[in-house]
Scaffold this active site. Structure first.
Site: not given
Length: 330
Positions: A66, A96
């Site tokens: 993403d 992340e």
């Protein structure tokens, strides 16, 4: 003109956690301090979400492919710093970061925290509710704190929760003794208990799934959602509600009942959502609120992850609705 009544005896998240701590004579207070660090991170992120919308962070991509926005990067740093400085965490896993973060000696504690710092970040610019999802494990006895301490089934989690950022900031959390919801009161900077003992209705009237993937669904999945849209004579069809932000869709499911699903299909054989920091915490909360969460074939919390970014299919929500899915998949 009558005076406004001021409520002076309010239950904050901190007070509630301390009350729980007092009930356990062997409690050390470490988990209380860890939860304080988590809620600090949520307050900080909530403040940043309310600020002016931000642009792309150099076109960077996270482990899930993403595109990251600046707010994702900021939120991740906020939680890593808050958790590390608490001195209660040994291992962190974030959506992340490609690898697990092992906290250095001197700051290392006895808990592991897995988290998605900003779930639904693709909706930031649209003003849709987004959120933070987190789960907490206790480091295994005798372990120095390694990635193995998080590669365990979700039924070994000790805390799970999420914070949803929208018109208000709402924290929903369970320490294994039911589910409570809190709302951030900006005037005093504290999360106030507003939804005590959340219970998912045993059956709902809403289904939440990305029907854009219907082309790839397996036969059992097709059959289940067809049964909701075209029920037998005398029964009303379910309403479709899909926001595309897991925190927002699951929050509505917890309050109103029904079913949220991101199933495995012919394109995504293991589903799309991440097991450790999305499916496990939400499944933990669902069960604590009287609901259920399954992959289609087994209980979500019984799945053992084979990596920190493993994916998993999920159906969660009202007990009766999820059991309907189970019957069809069998």
């Amino acid at each position: 003109m009558s005076e406004e009544k001021v409520v002076t005896d309010i239950i904050t998240l901190t007070r509630h956690v301390l009350d729980e701590q007092r009930r356990h004579k062997d409690a050390t207070g470490d988990l209380t301090l860890l939860l304080n660090a988590i809620q600090l991170g949520c307050k900080f992120v909530a403040t940043n979400v309310r600020k002016a919308r931000v642009g792309l962070a150099g076109g960077a991509y996270n482990i899930s492919g993403d595109e990251q926005k600046k707010l994702d990067v900021i939120s991740n740093e906020i939680f890593i710093n808050a958790l590390r400085s608490s001195g209660k965490v040994a291992v962190m896993v974030s959506e992340e970061n490609d690898e697990a973060i092992i906290v250095e000696e001197g700051l290392k504690g006895k808990y592991c925290v897995v988290f998605d710092p900003l779930d639904g970040s693709s909706n930031i610019d649209a003003g849709v509710n987004i959120g933070t999802i987190f789960g907490v494990y206790r480091v295994a006895e005798g372990s120095p704190g390694t990635v193995k301490d998080v590669l365990r089934p979700g039924n070994e989690m000790v805390v799970a929760g999420y914070c949803m950022y929208g018109s208000s900031a709402n924290m929903v959390i369970s320490v294994g003794n039911g589910v409570n919801g809190y709302t951030l009161d900006d005037s005093i900077g504290e999360f106030i208990l507003t939804h005590p003992n959340i219970r998912i209705p045993s059956r709902g009237k809403i289904y939440s799934v990305n029907e854009g993937n219907a082309k790839y669904w397996h036969e059992a999945c097709e059959e289940y959602f067809h049964s909701l849209k075209f029920p037998p004579e005398g029964k009303n069809p379910y309403s479709a509600r899909y926001i595309g932000s897991m925190v927002a869709d699951v929050h509505r499911t917890f309050l109103y009942g029904g079913i949220f699903a991101y199933p495995a299909d012919k394109k995504s054989k293991s589903g799309k959502l991440r097991l450790l920091y999305e499916c496990f915490p939400m499944a933990f909360l669902a069960e604590q609120a009287g609901g259920k969460a399954i992959t289609g074939h087994e209980r979500v919390l019984d799945v053992c992850p084979d990596g920190i970014h493993s994916r998993c299919p999920i159906f969660l929500g009202s007990k009766d609705d999820v059991e309907d899915v189970e019957r069809i998949y069998k």
